[in-house]
Design an enzyme around this catalytic site. Structure first.
Site, PDB file in Angstrom:
ATOM      1  N   GLN B 268       0.829  -1.197   0.000  1.00 53.56           N
ATOM      2  CA  GLN B 268       0.000   0.000   0.000  1.00 53.56           C
ATOM      3  C   GLN B 268       0.864   1.248   0.000  1.00 53.56           C
ATOM      4  O   GLN B 268       0.620   2.209  -0.744  1.00 53.56           O
ATOM      5  CB  GLN B 268      -0.905   0.002   1.234  1.00 53.56           C
ATOM      6  CG  GLN B 268      -2.101   0.893   1.105  1.00 53.56           C
ATOM      7  CD  GLN B 268      -2.896   0.550  -0.135  1.00 53.56           C
ATOM      8  OE1 GLN B 268      -2.938   1.341  -1.062  1.00 53.56           O
ATOM      9  NE2 GLN B 268      -3.489  -0.624  -0.199  1.00 53.56           N
ATOM     10  N   HIS B 271       2.255   2.963  -3.204  1.00 52.14           N
ATOM     11  CA  HIS B 271       1.370   3.672  -4.142  1.00 52.14           C
ATOM     12  C   HIS B 271       1.715   5.157  -4.241  1.00 52.14           C
ATOM     13  O   HIS B 271       1.917   5.689  -5.310  1.00 52.14           O
ATOM     14  CB  HIS B 271      -0.104   3.537  -3.728  1.00 52.14           C
ATOM     15  CG  HIS B 271      -0.799   2.403  -4.398  1.00 52.14           C
ATOM     16  ND1 HIS B 271      -0.965   2.342  -5.750  1.00 52.14           N
ATOM     17  CD2 HIS B 271      -1.373   1.282  -3.900  1.00 52.14           C
ATOM     18  CE1 HIS B 271      -1.606   1.224  -6.065  1.00 52.14           C
ATOM     19  NE2 HIS B 271      -1.863   0.568  -4.966  1.00 52.14           N
ATOM     20  N   GLU B 336     -10.359   1.115   3.495  1.00 46.31           N
ATOM     21  CA  GLU B 336     -10.572   0.714   2.102  1.00 46.31           C
ATOM     22  C   GLU B 336     -10.252  -0.783   1.951  1.00 46.31           C
ATOM     23  O   GLU B 336     -11.059  -1.545   1.445  1.00 46.31           O
ATOM     24  CB  GLU B 336      -9.648   1.554   1.212  1.00 46.31           C
ATOM     25  CG  GLU B 336      -9.788   1.266  -0.268  1.00 46.31           C
ATOM     26  CD  GLU B 336      -8.687   1.927  -1.094  1.00 46.31           C
ATOM     27  OE1 GLU B 336      -7.678   2.376  -0.508  1.00 46.31           O
ATOM     28  OE2 GLU B 336      -8.834   1.970  -2.324  1.00 46.31           O
ATOM     29  N   ASP B 370      -6.253  -6.699  -5.777  1.00 46.18           N
ATOM     30  CA  ASP B 370      -6.025  -5.546  -6.647  1.00 46.18           C
ATOM     31  C   ASP B 370      -6.079  -5.930  -8.120  1.00 46.18           C
ATOM     32  O   ASP B 370      -6.433  -5.119  -8.969  1.00 46.18           O
ATOM     33  CB  ASP B 370      -4.644  -4.940  -6.370  1.00 46.18           C
ATOM     34  CG  ASP B 370      -4.607  -4.158  -5.073  1.00 46.18           C
ATOM     35  OD1 ASP B 370      -5.693  -3.814  -4.574  1.00 46.18           O
ATOM     36  OD2 ASP B 370      -3.499  -3.896  -4.570  1.00 46.18           O
ATOM     37  N   HIS B 429     -52.877  18.506  -5.765  1.00 43.17           N
ATOM     38  CA  HIS B 429     -52.568  17.102  -5.485  1.00 43.17           C
ATOM     39  C   HIS B 429     -53.838  16.389  -4.998  1.00 43.17           C
ATOM     40  O   HIS B 429     -54.162  15.291  -5.449  1.00 43.17           O
ATOM     41  CB  HIS B 429     -51.499  16.979  -4.391  1.00 43.17           C
ATOM     42  CG  HIS B 429     -50.101  17.240  -4.855  1.00 43.17           C
ATOM     43  ND1 HIS B 429     -49.666  18.471  -5.270  1.00 43.17           N
ATOM     44  CD2 HIS B 429     -49.014  16.399  -4.959  1.00 43.17           C
ATOM     45  CE1 HIS B 429     -48.364  18.392  -5.606  1.00 43.17           C
ATOM     46  NE2 HIS B 429     -47.960  17.157  -5.426  1.00 43.17           N
TER      47      HIS B 429
END
Lengths: 439, 439
Positions: B268, B271, B336, B370, B429
């Site tokens: 991670q 990235h 996440e 991934d 209405h």
């Protein structure tokens, strides 16, 4: 005092352009509102209750010099129950039946989404879980446009989804509470009602304060300040769509009582001056009859000034070639409310790709759906039915993917993942997969 | 060059405050970007292709004095097929297997949502239809962070949903095309690829130009200009979430090879510098082992500078009381990516309410998900898993309510609707419902 409603013909050379202009609606961004809202949100985030109390006392003109503390804005369960008990019997019964029908429909909606798992040959399990949001905030406008039906339509789907805590905020300008709104909150099972509103209420729900818990999503309509505040807190919390003016599109084959169609157009037009009512019909004589009904019925309408403005500015009676073309145009308009008032409504409904809600057959007036059929009356406006849905149970749920790779699965998947990760220049991704591969 | 990763203990008095500060991430709004994007969008809306051509030639430094017309940016099917054929065999096979697995998973997702109708005793029919969006735009970043896997993850769910036309835009800085991205587009069945990017591409997709059709929704990641443009066109078209930095949270009971966990944290962290990697574990000795693995493995990582920054700035190794507390903290973080690297992963997964994707058991490294497990890798970041879901087939579908009231139904529902409409002061209405009631 007569209404001038434009009459269009789909065979006119400039029809497409005219229609596009008629449909065009852009919510203007008001710099003054934006900067005011930004300041209010920042203050609420920083100072919590103190800021909410100050703004509420000032903007809502809370009497007797304003409330001394936030506790004054909490409406207890007893007060909600009293409001319900005090309603006229017919009104209470109507709210209760409507609530029950809304609940039944949304329970059906909930059954659609159960999540799933499946197991592959090598023992790898994949799936999806569906869980409710923890806590939801519902914004209910105060003042003149206060709709108890909206309380039901926003709160009941959240309840059905399994949301544990529903916090409703409703401003009380001059300290006046709308009893029908409180009664609706009692029926819907709202957990907490706080009489605050505006950007300060949105901020309190998004960030939390000493006395108000932060929620996970804020839904419900509001004025320009509330809409701007919702846009700004989006990301910190979820929000529903920012609604544009309400719309009705009637497709009629010319066999429905023209008074009914005229009144259906009025029922949208009476909402506000920006509302849009459009009729598509292949029969020019019938269109003339509807126009005659409009002129005949208008004087009896209590909200006729609003109707005159919205029908005049944004309404249209459109002569189309045939019902097929009416369906094509309906797909372009992607109306919030689509009435198919025809002998064979399903035949035409099958040609519709985009609509918030479809009302099929001449007995299905939009107003029935607005209150008590069961489906939600919070619907996508301004052509957004091309890509969005009615408010529903799914708006109060979210999904999580489940990935349980077996040791055998890690051997085959690991090689694929590593190949792609190296291709993307992400070495640690590749190594993480490769470490699980037996040498 | 060593990494300093913070070590926290959940029993420390200031732990909650420290954790909140660590999780806090606010995407800054850059006024210069905002005004630049506003101008670009306005120009594209007004001048169409001419504006897109000018901006693309300038911003992407298209060689040889720039393209002469928009036609130069269209990548034909033949070129996509050639890109696929020219890939190294292992890479092509990996992309194809990944695509097939993604398709299978999303087909399963599609089965969940079929719509429904039910008929009441009086003949009234209520229901919900599910239909695909007509046309979708996929934004694929160009330049250094170009991920063919993202093409698959964005395009395949749209295809499975039944979207008729997928238009992909991908900028080609200096005119250079990424062949693996083109190959992925061929595999995913993208209908049209246009080599434009930035706010001008978002504008072209949202408003349409002479050569580019307006789409109904735009998905896919992009830089700050793209994100700002997507926010601005939201409403005209649908958009997916604006993603924050990527995150992994590992819950480990101390029984997994510490090298594996260290590499998962790296995967991670590599990235980007804002990525977040956090480990929760009840075993202090094990945490020390993971830390040792981090120091041992770091020198071999090609992206170690990024890893050092992101682990140092936003990473943490957290000693918790027990796995129950780890689950509680995980629900606050709403990560996440959540890895549950433990002997009994399901036991702990059942205590998790909020996560984008859960990776269960020690063989389920995030990197497998991934690329090729099947579930989507586009996941809610920055705690938004509290209220939102992975990208899925449902993002390319929408629902329409169906309301077909029978004559008998109109008699009972009409009275309820009229009662409530009068209560809300909406006479048209009420009258619209009453006209359908037989006298």
């Amino acid at each position: 005092m007569a209404v001038q409603i434009r009459k269009l013909d789909s065979s006119a050379p400039d029809f497409k352009k005219t229609l596009d202009a008629l449909l065009a609606f852009e919510a203007e961004t008001d710099d003054a509102i934006e900067s005011s809202v930004a300041k209010i949100l920042a203050e609420v985030k920083k100072r919590g209750d103190a800021a909410v109390l100050e703004y509420t006392n000032r903007f809502d003109r809370i009497p007797n010099g304003g409330a001394a503390s936030m506790a004054a804005f909490d409406v207890g369960q007893a007060e909600l129950d009293e409001a319900l008990a005090a309603l006229p019997e017919a009104q209470r019964a109507a709210l209760q039946v409507a609530a029950e029908r809304i609940r039944v429909f949304h329970e059906r909606q909930k059954q659609e989404l159960n999540g799933f798992t499946f197991t592959e040959a090598d023992g790898t399990v994949l799936g999806q879980r569906v869980t409710p949001l923890d806590r939801v905030g519902i914004y209910v406008p105060g003042g003149k446009a206060t709709y108890p039906s909206s309380v039901l339509m926003n709160a009941i789907p959240a309840k059905v989804a399994g949301v544990q805590e529903i916090v409703m905020v409703v401003p009380t300008p001059d300290g006046l509470k709308n009893q029908m709104v409180l009664a609706a909150a009692a029926i819907a099972g709202v957990d907490r009602v706080i009489t605050i509103g505006g950007a300060q209420a949105v901020g309190a729900l998004a960030y939390g304060t000493e006395t108000i818990p932060a929620v996970d999503k804020i839904v419900g309509p509001g004025n320009a300040y509330v809409a701007a505040a919702k846009r700004r807190v989006f990301g910190t919390v979820g929000i529903d769509m920012i609604a544009g003016p309400s719309e009705i599109l009637v497709l009629c084959d010319g066999t429905t009582d023209p008074d009914w169609v005229a009144m259906d157009l009025f029922s949208q037009a009476e909402h506000d001056e920006l509302a849009q009512s459009i009729l598509l019909c292949p029969d020019a004589d019938y269109i003339a009859q509807v126009e005659a009904s409009i002129h005949k019925l208008l004087p009896g309408m209590t909200r006729r000034e609003t109707i005159i403005t919205s029908l005049g500015d944004r309404g249209a009676l459109v002569k189309v070639r045939d019902m097929e073309e009416a369906c094509e145009i309906a797909n372009t308009i992607a109306a919030e409310h689509l009435e198919i008032s025809a002998e064979e409504p399903l035949k035409w409904a099958d040609q519709i790709r985009h609509a918030g809600a479809m009302f099929l057959g001449r007995f299905s007036s939009e107003s029935l759906g607005d209150y008590c059929c069961g489906p939600n009356h919070v619907l996508p406006t301004s052509r957004t039915a091309r890509f969005s849905s009615p408010l529903g149970v799914y708006d109060f749920q979210k999904r999580s993917s489940i990935i349980q790779v077996s040791e055998a699965g890690a051997q085959t998947l690991g090689k694929i993942a590593a190949e792609l990760a190296y291709g993307e220049g992400l070495q640690a991704h590749a190594r993480s997969a490769e470490l699980r591969i037996k040498s």
